[in-house]
Design a protein around this motif. Structure first.
Motif, mmCIF file in Angstrom:
data_model
loop_
_atom_site.group_PDB
_atom_site.id
_atom_site.type_symbol
_atom_site.label_atom_id
_atom_site.label_comp_id
_atom_site.label_asym_id
_atom_site.label_seq_id
_atom_site.Cartn_x
_atom_site.Cartn_y
_atom_site.Cartn_z
ATOM 1 N N MET A 253 0.847 -1.189 0.000
ATOM 2 C CA MET A 253 0.000 0.000 0.000
ATOM 3 C C MET A 253 0.888 1.247 0.000
ATOM 4 S SD MET A 253 -2.616 1.196 3.018
ATOM 5 C CE MET A 253 -4.254 1.082 2.395
ATOM 6 N N ARG A 254 0.383 2.276 -0.658
ATOM 7 C CA ARG A 254 1.078 3.569 -0.609
ATOM 8 C C ARG A 254 0.115 4.621 -0.043
ATOM 9 N NH1 ARG A 254 4.926 6.969 -4.561
ATOM 10 N NH2 ARG A 254 4.338 9.017 -3.791
ATOM 11 N N ILE A 255 0.612 5.419 0.896
ATOM 12 C CA ILE A 255 -0.203 6.494 1.466
ATOM 13 C C ILE A 255 0.537 7.813 1.290
ATOM 14 C CG2 ILE A 255 -1.343 7.402 3.538
ATOM 15 C CD1 ILE A 255 -1.427 4.572 4.666
ATOM 16 N N ASP A 256 -0.099 8.766 0.638
ATOM 17 C CA ASP A 256 0.452 10.115 0.531
ATOM 18 C C ASP A 256 -0.355 11.044 1.419
ATOM 19 O OD1 ASP A 256 2.602 10.265 -1.676
ATOM 20 O OD2 ASP A 256 1.028 9.034 -2.583
ATOM 21 N N VAL A 257 0.354 11.896 2.152
ATOM 22 C CA VAL A 257 -0.313 12.888 2.991
ATOM 23 C C VAL A 257 0.096 14.271 2.500
ATOM 24 C CG1 VAL A 257 -0.687 13.725 5.340
ATOM 25 C CG2 VAL A 257 -0.229 11.288 4.948
ATOM 26 N N LEU A 258 -0.873 15.041 2.059
ATOM 27 C CA LEU A 258 -0.623 16.413 1.600
ATOM 28 C C LEU A 258 -0.934 17.355 2.756
ATOM 29 C CD1 LEU A 258 -0.491 14.931 -1.013
ATOM 30 C CD2 LEU A 258 -2.006 16.608 -2.055
ATOM 31 N N THR A 259 0.062 18.160 3.113
ATOM 32 C CA THR A 259 -0.059 18.975 4.324
ATOM 33 C C THR A 259 0.793 20.232 4.200
ATOM 34 O OG1 THR A 259 0.604 19.026 6.659
ATOM 35 C CG2 THR A 259 1.732 17.429 5.299
ATOM 36 N N LEU A 260 0.473 21.229 5.011
ATOM 37 C CA LEU A 260 1.326 22.415 5.075
ATOM 38 C C LEU A 260 2.410 22.243 6.134
ATOM 39 C CD1 LEU A 260 -1.472 25.111 4.796
ATOM 40 C CD2 LEU A 260 0.335 24.665 3.110
ATOM 41 N N PHE A 261 2.321 21.177 6.933
ATOM 42 C CA PHE A 261 3.268 20.967 8.031
ATOM 43 C C PHE A 261 3.824 19.545 8.047
ATOM 44 C CE2 PHE A 261 0.271 24.291 9.167
ATOM 45 C CZ PHE A 261 1.130 25.334 9.437
ATOM 46 N N PRO A 262 4.530 19.151 6.980
ATOM 47 C CA PRO A 262 5.047 17.784 6.956
ATOM 48 C C PRO A 262 5.962 17.477 8.140
ATOM 49 C CG PRO A 262 5.992 19.104 5.169
ATOM 50 C CD PRO A 262 4.883 19.904 5.772
ATOM 51 N N GLY A 263 6.731 18.476 8.558
ATOM 52 C CA GLY A 263 7.664 18.250 9.667
ATOM 53 C C GLY A 263 6.971 17.888 10.966
ATOM 54 N N ALA A 264 5.710 18.295 11.096
ATOM 55 C CA ALA A 264 4.983 18.021 12.330
ATOM 56 C C ALA A 264 4.506 16.570 12.399
ATOM 57 C CB ALA A 264 3.785 18.965 12.456
ATOM 58 N N ILE A 265 4.389 15.908 11.252
ATOM 59 C CA ILE A 265 3.804 14.553 11.293
ATOM 60 C C ILE A 265 4.733 13.449 10.797
ATOM 61 C CG2 ILE A 265 1.409 15.321 11.249
ATOM 62 C CD1 ILE A 265 1.331 14.814 8.263
ATOM 63 N N GLU A 266 5.774 13.811 10.057
ATOM 64 C CA GLU A 266 6.670 12.769 9.517
ATOM 65 C C GLU A 266 7.238 11.855 10.602
ATOM 66 O OE1 GLU A 266 8.135 14.489 5.218
ATOM 67 O OE2 GLU A 266 8.996 15.290 7.069
ATOM 68 N N PRO A 267 7.708 12.410 11.741
ATOM 69 C CA PRO A 267 8.287 11.512 12.751
ATOM 70 C C PRO A 267 7.291 10.463 13.230
ATOM 71 C CG PRO A 267 8.770 13.812 13.271
ATOM 72 C CD PRO A 267 7.800 13.818 12.132
ATOM 73 N N PHE A 268 6.028 10.826 13.293
ATOM 74 C CA PHE A 268 5.002 9.886 13.749
ATOM 75 C C PHE A 268 4.940 8.657 12.832
ATOM 76 C CE2 PHE A 268 0.602 8.349 13.698
ATOM 77 C CZ PHE A 268 0.428 8.054 15.044
ATOM 78 N N PHE A 269 5.062 8.902 11.515
ATOM 79 C CA PHE A 269 4.951 7.795 10.565
ATOM 80 C C PHE A 269 6.209 6.929 10.526
ATOM 81 C CE2 PHE A 269 2.041 10.989 8.401
ATOM 82 C CZ PHE A 269 0.896 10.423 8.932
ATOM 83 N N GLY A 270 7.278 7.402 11.181
ATOM 84 C CA GLY A 270 8.516 6.617 11.206
ATOM 85 C C GLY A 270 8.653 5.791 12.467
ATOM 86 N N ALA A 271 7.703 5.952 13.402
ATOM 87 C CA ALA A 271 7.843 5.299 14.708
ATOM 88 C C ALA A 271 6.890 4.115 14.862
ATOM 89 C CB ALA A 271 7.559 6.326 15.811
ATOM 90 N N SER A 272 7.206 3.282 15.816
ATOM 91 C CA SER A 272 6.288 2.232 16.279
ATOM 92 C C SER A 272 5.789 1.331 15.142
ATOM 93 C CB SER A 272 5.128 2.896 17.038
ATOM 94 O OG SER A 272 4.291 1.956 17.625
ATOM 95 N N ILE A 273 4.528 0.993 15.174
ATOM 96 C CA ILE A 273 3.980 0.010 14.233
ATOM 97 C C ILE A 273 4.027 0.513 12.793
ATOM 98 C CG2 ILE A 273 1.781 -1.054 13.524
ATOM 99 C CD1 ILE A 273 1.334 -1.701 16.496
ATOM 100 N N ILE A 274 3.755 1.802 12.587
ATOM 101 C CA ILE A 274 3.785 2.340 11.216
ATOM 102 C C ILE A 274 5.216 2.328 10.686
ATOM 103 C CG2 ILE A 274 3.227 4.298 9.716
ATOM 104 C CD1 ILE A 274 1.177 5.175 11.822
ATOM 105 N N GLY A 275 6.171 2.713 11.531
ATOM 106 C CA GLY A 275 7.577 2.693 11.138
ATOM 107 C C GLY A 275 8.019 1.282 10.780
ATOM 108 N N ARG A 276 7.616 0.321 11.601
ATOM 109 C CA ARG A 276 7.990 -1.073 11.328
ATOM 110 C C ARG A 276 7.318 -1.599 10.062
ATOM 111 N NH1 ARG A 276 6.270 -4.536 15.479
ATOM 112 N NH2 ARG A 276 5.822 -2.882 16.954
ATOM 113 N N ALA A 277 6.068 -1.213 9.863
ATOM 114 C CA ALA A 277 5.347 -1.664 8.657
ATOM 115 C C ALA A 277 6.024 -1.091 7.413
ATOM 116 C CB ALA A 277 3.890 -1.228 8.727
ATOM 117 N N GLN A 278 6.535 0.133 7.520
ATOM 118 C CA GLN A 278 7.257 0.713 6.374
ATOM 119 C C GLN A 278 8.565 -0.042 6.142
ATOM 120 O OE1 GLN A 278 6.860 4.673 4.945
ATOM 121 N NE2 GLN A 278 6.597 5.433 7.041
ATOM 122 N N ALA A 279 9.280 -0.311 7.223
ATOM 123 C CA ALA A 279 10.564 -1.017 7.086
ATOM 124 C C ALA A 279 10.354 -2.407 6.501
ATOM 125 C CB ALA A 279 11.252 -1.100 8.450
#
Ligand code: ADE
Length: 244
Positions: free
Chosen positions: A1-27
């Motif tokens: 699956m691919r998920i794109d998030v369009l936002t004015l504040f990518p820096g505020a949410i990118e770390p969240f997607f790299g951590a925990s279950i989402i981070g592991r699912a990406q890896a």
């Protein structure tokens, strides 16, 4: 699956997607989550993304050109067609059934707004599905996007280590979760229910179902009422013990 998030504040949410279950699912290659800054698609010297509303009134409105250009460009980066989602308090309520449905898609594109709202033509022209994460107003769609991505990604096969833990979770069958305990057996005079130490798996399963039903009835009568039509078997088999 691919998920794109369009936002004015990518820096505020990118770390969240790299951590925990989402981070592991990406890896593990189960999903790729990419954030794109909508402002990168601004064309004027001020890099404007919003303007005052026609007709007057307070606040600023997100403009069509940047959002259309961002959506169309990001969509062109992958051949799979994307389910477009606009995060807004005006959308359909997000719940586990919607999460399950989205987890079956190949590609999601989430659009986070800011300011007073979106130019209505973004809805008319891009025809996104509109989703709300609750009856309250956030300052932007970012926190809502994190909620949606989290709930969806953990449903992807292999994302959560123990598949059974998804099955027994709150809402997987419209029930709240039963109480959980771990070591130590006693802490500050607080003890663990005896049944959980008994080793009697059938009794433990019965107790947990009773507790789940009791919690659901006490805390979420709306969910409990729904069970009467969706899972009448649960109510007759284990509910007697949960009445107290
Ligand atoms: N943006 C602002 N408030 C929101 C909400 N409740 N749900 C989704 N997106 C939002």
């Amino acid at each position: 699956m691919r998920i794109d998030v369009l936002t004015l504040f990518p820096g505020a949410i990118e770390p969240f997607f790299g951590a925990s279950i989402i981070g592991r699912a990406q890896a593990a290659g189960l999903v790729t989550v990419r954030c794109t800054n909508i402002r990168d698609y601004a064309t004027d010297s001020h890099r404007s993304v919003d303007d005052r509303p026609f007709g007057g009134g307070p606040g600023m409105v997100m403009m069509c050109p940047v959002v259309f250009d961002a959506v169309e460009h990001v969509e062109s980066l992958d051949t799979r067609s994307a389910t477009r989602i606009l995060l807004t308090p005006q959308g359909e309520p997000f719940n586990q059934a919607v999460a399950r449905e989205l987890a079956g898609r190949q590609r999601l594109l989430l659009i986070c707004g800011h300011y007073e709202g979106f130019d209505e033509r973004i809805r008319e022209g891009l025809r996104p599905r509109e989703i709300s994460v609750g009856d309250y107003v956030l300052s932007g769609g970012e926190a809502a996007a994190m909620v949606v991505v989290d709930a969806v990604v953990r449903l992807l096969p292999g994302a959560v280590g123990d598949e059974e833990s998804i099955e027994s979770e709150s809402f997987s069958e419209g029930l709240l979760e039963y109480p959980q305990y771990t070591r130590p057996r006693e802490y500050r005079g607080l003890t663990v229910p005896e049944v959980l130490l008994s080793g009697d798996h059938a009794r433990i399963a019965r107790w947990r179902m009773e507790q789940a039903l009791k919690r659901t009835r006490q805390r979420r009568p709306d969910l409990y009422e729904r069970l009467q039509s969706t899972r009448p078997d649960l109510l007759t088999s284990a509910d007697e013990g949960s009445a107290s």
